[in-house]
Scaffold this active site. Structure first.
Site, PDB file in Angstrom:
ATOM      1  N   GLN A 255     -70.062 -37.542  -6.493  1.00  0.00           N
ATOM      2  CA  GLN A 255     -70.333 -36.248  -5.873  1.00  0.00           C
ATOM      3  C   GLN A 255     -71.807 -36.182  -5.457  1.00  0.00           C
ATOM      4  OE1 GLN A 255     -68.271 -32.875  -8.269  1.00  0.00           O
ATOM      5  NE2 GLN A 255     -68.667 -34.546  -9.704  1.00  0.00           N
TER       6      GLN A 255
ATOM      7  N   VAL B 151     -75.434 -36.993  -3.750  1.00  0.00           N
ATOM      8  CA  VAL B 151     -75.868 -37.345  -2.387  1.00  0.00           C
ATOM      9  C   VAL B 151     -77.185 -38.121  -2.420  1.00  0.00           C
ATOM     10  CG1 VAL B 151     -74.734 -35.294  -1.424  1.00  0.00           C
ATOM     11  CG2 VAL B 151     -77.137 -35.143  -2.114  1.00  0.00           C
TER      12      VAL B 151
ATOM     13  N   HIS C  88     -69.415 -36.057  -1.137  1.00  0.00           N
ATOM     14  CA  HIS C  88     -70.234 -34.959  -0.610  1.00  0.00           C
ATOM     15  C   HIS C  88     -71.303 -35.427   0.341  1.00  0.00           C
ATOM     16  CE1 HIS C  88     -69.009 -32.607  -4.479  1.00  0.00           C
ATOM     17  NE2 HIS C  88     -68.064 -32.581  -3.568  1.00  0.00           N
TER      18      HIS C  88
ATOM     19  N   CYS D 249     -76.428 -34.772  14.031  1.00  0.00           N
ATOM     20  CA  CYS D 249     -76.823 -33.819  15.083  1.00  0.00           C
ATOM     21  C   CYS D 249     -75.841 -32.652  15.159  1.00  0.00           C
ATOM     22  CB  CYS D 249     -76.856 -34.549  16.441  1.00  0.00           C
ATOM     23  SG  CYS D 249     -77.342 -33.463  17.794  1.00  0.00           S
TER      24      CYS D 249
ATOM     25  N   CYS E 115     -74.552 -33.204  19.391  1.00  0.00           N
ATOM     26  CA  CYS E 115     -73.752 -34.341  19.896  1.00  0.00           C
ATOM     27  C   CYS E 115     -73.010 -35.070  18.780  1.00  0.00           C
ATOM     28  CB  CYS E 115     -74.669 -35.307  20.664  1.00  0.00           C
ATOM     29  SG  CYS E 115     -75.753 -36.285  19.596  1.00  0.00           S
TER      30      CYS E 115
ATOM     31  N   CYS F  56     -82.474 -34.418  16.874  1.00  0.00           N
ATOM     32  CA  CYS F  56     -81.552 -35.565  16.963  1.00  0.00           C
ATOM     33  C   CYS F  56     -82.279 -36.710  17.640  1.00  0.00           C
ATOM     34  CB  CYS F  56     -80.325 -35.160  17.780  1.00  0.00           C
ATOM     35  SG  CYS F  56     -79.253 -36.540  18.227  1.00  0.00           S
TER      36      CYS F  56
ATOM     37  N   SER G 134     -69.976 -31.408 -14.354  1.00  0.00           N
ATOM     38  CA  SER G 134     -69.476 -30.201 -15.012  1.00  0.00           C
ATOM     39  C   SER G 134     -68.017 -29.953 -14.627  1.00  0.00           C
ATOM     40  CB  SER G 134     -70.327 -28.997 -14.599  1.00  0.00           C
ATOM     41  OG  SER G 134     -70.292 -28.869 -13.174  1.00  0.00           O
TER      42      SER G 134
ATOM     43  N   ASN H  38     -70.705 -37.240 -21.300  1.00  0.00           N
ATOM     44  CA  ASN H  38     -71.487 -36.052 -20.934  1.00  0.00           C
ATOM     45  C   ASN H  38     -72.265 -35.615 -22.169  1.00  0.00           C
ATOM     46  OD1 ASN H  38     -72.258 -33.330 -20.035  1.00  0.00           O
ATOM     47  ND2 ASN H  38     -70.773 -33.680 -18.391  1.00  0.00           N
TER      48      ASN H  38
HETATM   49  C1  BV8 Z   1     -64.083 -27.065   0.218  1.00  0.00           C
HETATM   50  C2  BV8 Z   1     -73.633 -31.621  -1.423  1.00  0.00           C
HETATM   51  C3  BV8 Z   1     -62.506 -26.194   1.740  1.00  0.00           C
HETATM   52  C4  BV8 Z   1     -74.707 -30.685  -1.000  1.00  0.00           C
HETATM   53  C5  BV8 Z   1     -72.184 -30.389  -2.939  1.00  0.00           C
HETATM   54  C6  BV8 Z   1     -60.696 -24.760  -5.141  1.00  0.00           C
HETATM   55  C7  BV8 Z   1     -60.244 -25.668  -4.177  1.00  0.00           C
HETATM   56  C8  BV8 Z   1     -61.050 -25.995  -3.073  1.00  0.00           C
HETATM   57  C9  BV8 Z   1     -62.332 -25.410  -2.945  1.00  0.00           C
HETATM   58  C10 BV8 Z   1     -62.761 -24.509  -3.908  1.00  0.00           C
HETATM   59  C11 BV8 Z   1     -61.963 -24.175  -4.985  1.00  0.00           C
HETATM   60  N1  BV8 Z   1     -62.638 -23.289  -5.737  1.00  0.00           N
HETATM   61  C12 BV8 Z   1     -63.848 -23.061  -5.187  1.00  0.00           C
HETATM   62  C13 BV8 Z   1     -63.945 -23.764  -4.061  1.00  0.00           C
HETATM   63  C14 BV8 Z   1     -65.102 -23.757  -3.174  1.00  0.00           C
HETATM   64  C15 BV8 Z   1     -66.162 -24.790  -3.537  1.00  0.00           C
HETATM   65  C16 BV8 Z   1     -66.381 -24.930  -5.015  1.00  0.00           C
HETATM   66  O1  BV8 Z   1     -65.827 -25.822  -5.654  1.00  0.00           O
HETATM   67  N2  BV8 Z   1     -67.229 -24.074  -5.572  1.00  0.00           N
HETATM   68  C17 BV8 Z   1     -67.580 -24.165  -6.973  1.00  0.00           C
HETATM   69  C18 BV8 Z   1     -69.052 -23.776  -7.157  1.00  0.00           C
HETATM   70  C19 BV8 Z   1     -66.643 -23.250  -7.747  1.00  0.00           C
HETATM   71  N3  BV8 Z   1     -65.835 -26.073  -2.971  1.00  0.00           N
HETATM   72  C20 BV8 Z   1     -66.219 -26.320  -1.704  1.00  0.00           C
HETATM   73  O2  BV8 Z   1     -66.757 -25.495  -1.002  1.00  0.00           O
HETATM   74  C21 BV8 Z   1     -65.927 -27.701  -1.176  1.00  0.00           C
HETATM   75  N4  BV8 Z   1     -65.297 -27.563   0.109  1.00  0.00           N
HETATM   76  O3  BV8 Z   1     -63.390 -26.803  -0.706  1.00  0.00           O
HETATM   77  O4  BV8 Z   1     -63.746 -26.819   1.520  1.00  0.00           O
HETATM   78  C22 BV8 Z   1     -62.191 -26.463   3.135  1.00  0.00           C
HETATM   79  C23 BV8 Z   1     -61.056 -27.226   3.430  1.00  0.00           C
HETATM   80  C24 BV8 Z   1     -60.740 -27.451   4.755  1.00  0.00           C
HETATM   81  C25 BV8 Z   1     -61.560 -26.952   5.783  1.00  0.00           C
HETATM   82  C26 BV8 Z   1     -62.720 -26.215   5.461  1.00  0.00           C
HETATM   83  C27 BV8 Z   1     -63.034 -25.965   4.132  1.00  0.00           C
HETATM   84  C28 BV8 Z   1     -67.220 -28.471  -0.911  1.00  0.00           C
HETATM   85  C29 BV8 Z   1     -67.935 -28.738  -2.206  1.00  0.00           C
HETATM   86  C30 BV8 Z   1     -69.125 -29.682  -1.930  1.00  0.00           C
HETATM   87  C31 BV8 Z   1     -70.410 -28.928  -2.067  1.00  0.00           C
HETATM   88  N5  BV8 Z   1     -71.546 -29.853  -1.934  1.00  0.00           N
HETATM   89  N6  BV8 Z   1     -73.184 -31.261  -2.766  1.00  0.00           N
HETATM   90  C32 BV8 Z   1     -75.996 -30.975  -1.717  1.00  0.00           C
HETATM   91  O5  BV8 Z   1     -76.012 -31.732  -2.708  1.00  0.00           O
HETATM   92  O6  BV8 Z   1     -77.005 -30.423  -1.277  1.00  0.00           O
HETATM   93  S1  BV8 Z   1     -71.666 -30.017  -4.502  1.00  0.00           S
HETATM   94  C33 BV8 Z   1     -72.912 -30.225  -5.646  1.00  0.00           C
HETATM   95  O7  BV8 Z   1     -72.277 -29.930  -6.887  1.00  0.00           O
HETATM   96  C34 BV8 Z   1     -73.454 -31.633  -5.856  1.00  0.00           C
HETATM   97  O8  BV8 Z   1     -72.823 -32.619  -5.089  1.00  0.00           O
HETATM   98  C35 BV8 Z   1     -73.139 -31.878  -7.342  1.00  0.00           C
HETATM   99  O9  BV8 Z   1     -73.022 -33.208  -7.660  1.00  0.00           O
HETATM  100  C36 BV8 Z   1     -71.853 -31.188  -7.366  1.00  0.00           C
HETATM  101  C37 BV8 Z   1     -71.048 -30.990  -8.563  1.00  0.00           C
HETATM  102  O10 BV8 Z   1     -71.845 -30.617  -9.607  1.00  0.00           O
HETATM  103  P1  BV8 Z   1     -72.090 -31.718 -10.740  1.00  0.00           P
HETATM  104  O11 BV8 Z   1     -72.325 -33.032 -10.100  1.00  0.00           O
HETATM  105  O12 BV8 Z   1     -71.012 -31.635 -11.733  1.00  0.00           O
HETATM  106  O13 BV8 Z   1     -73.450 -31.239 -11.293  1.00  0.00           O
HETATM  107  P2  BV8 Z   1     -73.687 -30.043 -12.329  1.00  0.00           P
HETATM  108  O14 BV8 Z   1     -75.125 -29.719 -12.285  1.00  0.00           O
HETATM  109  O15 BV8 Z   1     -72.672 -28.971 -12.116  1.00  0.00           O
HETATM  110  O16 BV8 Z   1     -73.313 -30.695 -13.742  1.00  0.00           O
HETATM  111  C38 BV8 Z   1     -74.123 -31.729 -14.259  1.00  0.00           C
HETATM  112  C39 BV8 Z   1     -73.395 -32.242 -15.472  1.00  0.00           C
HETATM  113  O17 BV8 Z   1     -74.121 -33.352 -15.994  1.00  0.00           O
HETATM  114  C40 BV8 Z   1     -73.292 -31.222 -16.602  1.00  0.00           C
HETATM  115  O18 BV8 Z   1     -71.993 -31.277 -17.142  1.00  0.00           O
HETATM  116  C41 BV8 Z   1     -74.309 -31.739 -17.646  1.00  0.00           C
HETATM  117  O19 BV8 Z   1     -73.900 -31.460 -18.965  1.00  0.00           O
HETATM  118  C42 BV8 Z   1     -74.264 -33.208 -17.389  1.00  0.00           C
HETATM  119  N7  BV8 Z   1     -75.463 -33.949 -17.759  1.00  0.00           N
HETATM  120  C43 BV8 Z   1     -76.759 -33.566 -17.663  1.00  0.00           C
HETATM  121  N8  BV8 Z   1     -77.554 -34.569 -18.063  1.00  0.00           N
HETATM  122  C44 BV8 Z   1     -76.749 -35.619 -18.401  1.00  0.00           C
HETATM  123  C45 BV8 Z   1     -75.407 -35.228 -18.210  1.00  0.00           C
HETATM  124  N9  BV8 Z   1     -74.356 -36.044 -18.452  1.00  0.00           N
HETATM  125  C46 BV8 Z   1     -74.643 -37.295 -18.901  1.00  0.00           C
HETATM  126  N10 BV8 Z   1     -75.904 -37.742 -19.094  1.00  0.00           N
HETATM  127  C47 BV8 Z   1     -76.967 -36.939 -18.866  1.00  0.00           C
HETATM  128  N11 BV8 Z   1     -78.225 -37.405 -19.073  1.00  0.00           N
HETATM  129 ZN    ZN Z   2     -77.700 -35.176  19.325  1.00  0.00          ZN
END
Ligand code: BV8
Ligand code: ZN
Length: 239
Positions: free
Chosen positions: A100, A102, A118, A126, A129, A147, A189, A211
């Site tokens: 997940q 980037v 992701h 762009c 285009c 672009c 998470s 985790n």
């Molecule tokens: C979509 C890129 C539909 C950007 C990111 C049900 C079904 C479908 C969609 C949804 C749904 N419910 C809600 C939704 C909408 C939404 C969603 O899921 N929202 C959440 C907040 C509830 N989903 C979307 O919008 C997705 N798109 O569904 O589109 C659609 C379909 C057709 C046509 C049009 C639309 C798109 C989701 C992608 C978003 N982009 N990233 C950027 O990075 O700038 S997501 C972002 O969160 C990052 O990629 C990140 O990686 C990701 C997930 O979070 P985690 O990686 O888990 O990170 P987090 O901080 O949460 O957790 C860290 C974990 O690590 C913790 O557990 C912690 O304990 C642990 N940890 C910490 N240190 C350590 C460790 N573990 C081990 N060792 C350590 N040292």
């Molecule tokens: Zn362009």
């Protein structure tokens, strides 16, 4: 914990089709803040507020300032022992790595064939285009960057909340998850969908979570190893 580690090492050694899903937690020990860390804020914005097409439409410069700041942090970071352990696992017995993240740290560690659900912070796309290219500029001359082909406004090549995941990549990930006999869930998470739904794709497959705390995936795991990925993974893959 020692007994769990022994059991986990054996499960990995015996597995034939290993899949790993990683999240921001695997990059935490490289100094990259996770999304839900208390420190994960930037100028008091929440990632969910900035990583959206609406935020970009409303204020592309602020969104680009956030991405430029993250690119600079990531460029100064290095892959950690957790990333490197997954490279060793892939070389030793094969691995389908789904991420997940980037940040590109899995690529820099040496993993190949990575399924990036992701997108990639080092890709620009762009808005006019559709041209996409790899760009490692640390500080752009102007934000938003133009672009390289037509000069229109470029956006980060990542998937924002509300945007669909790359179809082919997600299908490949779902197929790999369904065929796996061992599914490693590392540093996520498991609250972001549809990525998290892959964990439920499993048929006769063992799920192992690594985790530092319980997550939404823990109840679905057959084995939960509690601790930092950078410490646990090398112990699971040591030759
Ligand atoms: C979509 C890129 C539909 C950007 C990111 C049900 C079904 C479908 C969609 C949804 C749904 N419910 C809600 C939704 C909408 C939404 C969603 O899921 N929202 C959440 C907040 C509830 N989903 C979307 O919008 C997705 N798109 O569904 O589109 C659609 C379909 C057709 C046509 C049009 C639309 C798109 C989701 C992608 C978003 N982009 N990233 C950027 O990075 O700038 S997501 C972002 O969160 C990052 O990629 C990140 O990686 C990701 C997930 O979070 P985690 O990686 O888990 O990170 P987090 O901080 O949460 O957790 C860290 C974990 O690590 C913790 O557990 C912690 O304990 C642990 N940890 C910490 N240190 C350590 C460790 N573990 C081990 N060792 C350590 N040292
Ligand atoms: Zn362009």
């Amino acid at each position: 914990m020692q007994q769990h580690l022994q059991q986990a090492r054996q499960l990995i050694a015996d597995a034939r089709r290993v899949v790993a899903l990683t999240g921001a937690g695997i990059s935490a020990e490289s100094g990259i803040r996770t999304f839900r860390d208390p420190g994960g804020l930037w100028r008091n914005f929440r990632p969910e507020d900035l990583a959206t097409p609406e935020a970009f439409k409303r204020d592309p410069v602020t969104v680009w300032e956030w991405y430029q700041w993250r690119r600079q942090l990531i460029a100064a970071a290095s892959p950690n022992a957790g990333h490197l352990a997954l490279v060793r696992l892939q070389q030793r017995q094969g691995l389908t790595l789904i991420t997940q993240n980037v940040d590109g740290l899995h690529d820099r560690a040496g993993s190949t064939g990575i399924l990036k659900l992701h997108g990639d912070i080092w890709t620009l796309r762009c808005t006019a285009c559709g041209h996409a290219w790899h760009d490692e500029t640390h500080t752009f001359a102007a934000l938003p960057p133009p672009c390289e082909r037509c000069g229109a406004m470029a956006r980060p090549g990542v998937v924002w909340f509300g945007e669909a995941l790359p179809e082919v990549v997600f299908r490949q990930a779902a197929e790999a998850a369904a065929a796996a006999d061992l599914f490693l869930v590392i540093g996520t998470s498991a609250v972001v969908f549809p990525a998290a739904s892959l964990i439920r794709q499993r048929k006769n497959c063992t799920v192992m979570e690594i985790n530092i705390e319980r997550t939404a995936a823990t109840s679905n795991a057959d084995l939960a190893l509690r601790g930092p990925a950078g410490e646990i993974l090398p112990q699971l893959v040591m030759d």
